[in-house]
Design an enzyme around this catalytic site. Sequence first.
Site, PDB file in Angstrom:
ATOM      1  N   GLU A 122       0.835  -1.201   0.000  1.00 55.98           N
ATOM      2  CA  GLU A 122       0.000   0.000   0.000  1.00 55.98           C
ATOM      3  C   GLU A 122       0.869   1.250   0.000  1.00 55.98           C
ATOM      4  O   GLU A 122       1.924   1.285   0.627  1.00 55.98           O
ATOM      5  CB  GLU A 122      -0.877   0.025   1.263  1.00 55.98           C
ATOM      6  N   ASP A 123       0.410   2.288  -0.642  1.00 57.54           N
ATOM      7  CA  ASP A 123       1.115   3.565  -0.563  1.00 57.54           C
ATOM      8  C   ASP A 123       0.883   4.229   0.797  1.00 57.54           C
ATOM      9  O   ASP A 123       1.802   4.759   1.403  1.00 57.54           O
ATOM     10  CB  ASP A 123       0.682   4.506  -1.700  1.00 57.54           C
ATOM     11  N   ASP A 126      -4.520   5.097   6.073  1.00 61.02           N
ATOM     12  CA  ASP A 126      -5.072   6.275   6.749  1.00 61.02           C
ATOM     13  C   ASP A 126      -6.126   5.805   7.747  1.00 61.02           C
ATOM     14  O   ASP A 126      -5.792   5.413   8.866  1.00 61.02           O
ATOM     15  CB  ASP A 126      -5.631   7.234   5.690  1.00 61.02           C
ATOM     16  N   PHE A 175      -3.244  16.248   4.415  1.00 67.75           N
ATOM     17  CA  PHE A 175      -3.537  15.588   3.144  1.00 67.75           C
ATOM     18  C   PHE A 175      -2.306  15.708   2.251  1.00 67.75           C
ATOM     19  O   PHE A 175      -1.835  16.812   1.974  1.00 67.75           O
ATOM     20  CB  PHE A 175      -4.746  16.240   2.474  1.00 67.75           C
ATOM     21  N   ARG A 188      -0.293  12.715  -8.904  1.00 67.73           N
ATOM     22  CA  ARG A 188       0.268  11.374  -8.661  1.00 67.73           C
ATOM     23  C   ARG A 188       1.717  11.270  -9.115  1.00 67.73           C
ATOM     24  O   ARG A 188       2.507  10.540  -8.534  1.00 67.73           O
ATOM     25  CB  ARG A 188      -0.516  10.308  -9.450  1.00 67.73           C
TER      26      ARG A 188
END
Length: 203
Positions: A122-123, A126, A175, A188
Site C-alpha cells: 500500500e502507498d 489512513d 492531506f 500522482r
Amino acid sequence: MVTVLVDRVKPMASELAPLPEGVAEVIFSSAELAAAVGRLAERIAADYRDREVLLVGVLKGALFFAADLARALHRAGLAPDRMTLDFIAVSSYGNSRRSSGEVRLLKDTSESAEGRHVLIVEDIVDNGHTLHYLRSMFGGRAPASLAACALLDKPFHRGVDVPVEYVGLEAPDEFVVGYGLDYQESYRHLPYVARLHPWVYRD
Ligand code: PRP
C-alpha cells in the site's frame, strides 16, 4: 506502535522552488522515499529469504512504490524466482479528501493467492478501511501467510484496527500527494510526497 527514524535528506535541487501550482511544501523528498524503500526491502528480503513472496500492489496509489520496492528487493538480494509481482485496484476515496470507508474492488489479481505468501503493498494507510478490506479478502483465499507493507502510515484517524507489518515512514496529519497519491487524479506523478495549499481543495 511502530517507531520510525527518519534521516532528514535534503530535497534534490529539482524539487526545490519553483514547486508546481498548488504544491505548498515537499514533505518527503525523492531521496528520503528511496531510502525508506531501501530499508523496507532489506527487512522484507531477510524475512522472506526462505519463502516465495507474492507482492500485491494496490492501484492506483501504490503504482510507483510497488515498482520501486520490487526492484529494491532485487538489490537487497531476493532471488528472482522468489518474487511475483501482481496488482489489485480498489477505490475508497472517490474524489474527496477523506476515505468513505466503503471500499470497492475495481480489479482483482491475476495470480491466485491460495498457498502463497501474500504481501499487500500500500502507498498509505489512513483510516485503515482499505487495508482491512484487503486483509479479510486475501485472508479468505487460504494464503500460506499474509502481511502488509505501507510506505506511509497516517495513524491519526484510524477507523479500524488493522496490522501493518512493514511501515516506511509516518506521514503527518495532513492531506498529502505525490509518489502515487492523488488529489482528484492530479499530482500522482510528482517524484516526492508533498503538502498542498489548502486553496486547492477548499470546498
Ligand atoms: C487511497 C490509498 C490507499 C487508501 C488508504 O486509495 O491509495 O489505498 O486510499 O485509505 P484508508 O486507509 O483511509 O482506507 P484511493 O481509494 O484514493 O484510490 P487510489 O489508490 O486509486 O488513489
